[in-house]
Design an enzyme around this catalytic site. Sequence first.
Site, PDB file in Angstrom:
ATOM      1  N   THR A 146       0.862  -1.193   0.000  1.00  0.00           N
ATOM      2  CA  THR A 146       0.000   0.000   0.000  1.00  0.00           C
ATOM      3  C   THR A 146       0.897   1.241   0.000  1.00  0.00           C
ATOM      4  O   THR A 146       1.313   1.691  -1.061  1.00  0.00           O
ATOM      5  CB  THR A 146      -0.976   0.000   1.195  1.00  0.00           C
ATOM      6  OG1 THR A 146      -0.257  -0.225   2.410  1.00  0.00           O
ATOM      7  CG2 THR A 146      -2.035  -1.078   1.026  1.00  0.00           C
ATOM      8  N   LYS A 174       4.311  -6.863   3.755  1.00  0.00           N
ATOM      9  CA  LYS A 174       4.069  -5.461   3.469  1.00  0.00           C
ATOM     10  C   LYS A 174       3.830  -4.743   4.780  1.00  0.00           C
ATOM     11  O   LYS A 174       3.369  -5.326   5.761  1.00  0.00           O
ATOM     12  CB  LYS A 174       2.891  -5.264   2.522  1.00  0.00           C
ATOM     13  CG  LYS A 174       1.529  -5.702   3.007  1.00  0.00           C
ATOM     14  CD  LYS A 174       0.803  -4.756   3.932  1.00  0.00           C
ATOM     15  CE  LYS A 174       0.669  -3.380   3.320  1.00  0.00           C
ATOM     16  NZ  LYS A 174      -0.008  -2.463   4.329  1.00  0.00           N
ATOM     17  N   THR A 232      -0.704  -3.022  10.472  1.00  0.00           N
ATOM     18  CA  THR A 232      -1.173  -3.199   9.094  1.00  0.00           C
ATOM     19  C   THR A 232      -0.079  -3.906   8.333  1.00  0.00           C
ATOM     20  O   THR A 232       0.674  -3.362   7.566  1.00  0.00           O
ATOM     21  CB  THR A 232      -1.573  -1.880   8.408  1.00  0.00           C
ATOM     22  OG1 THR A 232      -2.174  -2.198   7.166  1.00  0.00           O
ATOM     23  CG2 THR A 232      -0.472  -0.912   8.247  1.00  0.00           C
ATOM     24  N   GLU A 280       6.904   4.854   7.235  1.00  0.00           N
ATOM     25  CA  GLU A 280       6.439   6.039   6.515  1.00  0.00           C
ATOM     26  C   GLU A 280       7.214   7.279   6.963  1.00  0.00           C
ATOM     27  O   GLU A 280       7.161   7.678   8.123  1.00  0.00           O
ATOM     28  CB  GLU A 280       4.943   6.225   6.740  1.00  0.00           C
ATOM     29  CG  GLU A 280       4.127   5.148   6.047  1.00  0.00           C
ATOM     30  CD  GLU A 280       2.669   5.142   6.432  1.00  0.00           C
ATOM     31  OE1 GLU A 280       1.904   4.469   5.727  1.00  0.00           O
ATOM     32  OE2 GLU A 280       2.294   5.784   7.425  1.00  0.00           O
ATOM     33  N   ASN A 332       0.214  10.402   6.032  1.00  0.00           N
ATOM     34  CA  ASN A 332      -1.012   9.921   6.670  1.00  0.00           C
ATOM     35  C   ASN A 332      -2.129  10.948   6.660  1.00  0.00           C
ATOM     36  O   ASN A 332      -3.307  10.594   6.747  1.00  0.00           O
ATOM     37  CB  ASN A 332      -0.701   9.451   8.092  1.00  0.00           C
ATOM     38  CG  ASN A 332      -0.039   8.094   8.078  1.00  0.00           C
ATOM     39  OD1 ASN A 332      -0.692   7.075   7.904  1.00  0.00           O
ATOM     40  ND2 ASN A 332       1.276   8.070   8.232  1.00  0.00           N
ATOM     41  N   SER A 383      -6.776  10.182  -0.024  1.00  0.00           N
ATOM     42  CA  SER A 383      -6.997  11.025  -1.208  1.00  0.00           C
ATOM     43  C   SER A 383      -6.387  10.418  -2.461  1.00  0.00           C
ATOM     44  O   SER A 383      -5.621   9.501  -2.419  1.00  0.00           O
ATOM     45  CB  SER A 383      -6.415  12.416  -0.974  1.00  0.00           C
ATOM     46  OG  SER A 383      -5.036  12.339  -0.710  1.00  0.00           O
TER      47      SER A 383
END
Length: 441
Positions: free
Chosen positions: A178, A204, A215, A304, A436, A441
């Site tokens: 993702t 992932k 996640t 991230e 995040n 979007s």
Amino acid sequence: MMKNILLYKVLARYTSTKAARFVPKTGVYPKGYEVGGIHCGVKKDGKTFDLAILHNTHGKDASAAAVFTTNKFKAAPVQVSQKLIKETKGAGINSIVVNSGNANAVTGAQGMKDAEDMVIVTDSVLENKPNSTLVMSTGVIGNNLPIDNILSGIPKLALSHLGNSHQNWIDCATAICTTDTFPKLVSKQFTIGKDTYTLAGLCKGAGMICPNMATLLGFFVTDAPVSPSALQLILKYAVDRSFNSITVDGDMSTNDTIAAIANGAAGGELIDLNSSCAERYAELQKEITDFAQQLAQLVVRDGEGATKFITIKVKDALSYKDAKSIASSVANSSLFKTAMYGKDANWGRILCAIGYADVGNGSVVPQKTSVKFVPVDGSESLQLLQNGEPEKVDEERASEILADEDLVIEIDLGTGGGQGADFWTCDLSHEYVTINGDYRS
């Protein structure tokens, strides 16, 4: 549109360098498996891979094991796979199907039906016995799957895009991503006695990562012969010391699943829980644990917005549980993580996190506690605290150490218990907020 462009630029900043360093150019893959990935229409851009399948082609039923999220809002695929593992006791699970881009979480009765239909269609196309496929999903929570796209994509993938080449494995690893900036894939060969086996794994995860899984999706496969009961215990041990020992942001997701499949295609003596197998069992457990740690560390490296990879090493605790709890407390501290991003040797934040860790009386004695920065290049470490007494810190040396991407923080509790644990984390940057803030979007 501007949000999408901004998010793309943030991700692209990291993608090229990390992919070049961490995505393997070649691999060795276990016998008797086919994998692949395609775009089926879950992701909106019309091209990014979002559907993956792994299939045991050995001709004999495989053994399987899995561990799942402890989040109370378990996603539909988690519930379906958990039920399959329980009902089959891990025997005869031969395939895994995964979609990315939509978590199929908090989606009610329709979500359950969609997850079950993914299993049914995969089993049918691959000519499995019913209930032979684990299902996983990852992505945005609260939206129903574009299930027609997935159900039409499964035959396309299964019949035309599966194989055992390195590119097939890269495609499979890519299809489960993702916000990851690179696909996470590791493979190796190892020997137990006179037998040579191969282990491959992919996962992932880049955000919403914390212990008890987040996640985070992944699976390991091997051609070693392992009983389901032995594989389940080995996987649980390995995950506790790898995927349950990492954090990016302290958030636990609804979808976490780590699965393992062993098909025995390489032959050799069955590894099970009998005392006669104790040595082979221990060797396999070590191989899978080391392997799981490699994969888990890639998740942290791809955190991230992360710019640092930090190992928290706790030594001389009263118990492994204490050591892990203390390491986790430091690794999850936002103040500590932002200090690392700012290259600030504020070791008081480390002590603060040690002090509020969930451990018993006597587990932390301030007068016995020592902390130091350990550079990964082998140069001299920097002592910050020695037996509860602060050291005069060379700020210039601290800045040099903190300028590196990799860092080890060693915490010696001095209890005499001799137990330790490692935990892996990253820093917390401005980019994490940007990614995040724009996720949907």
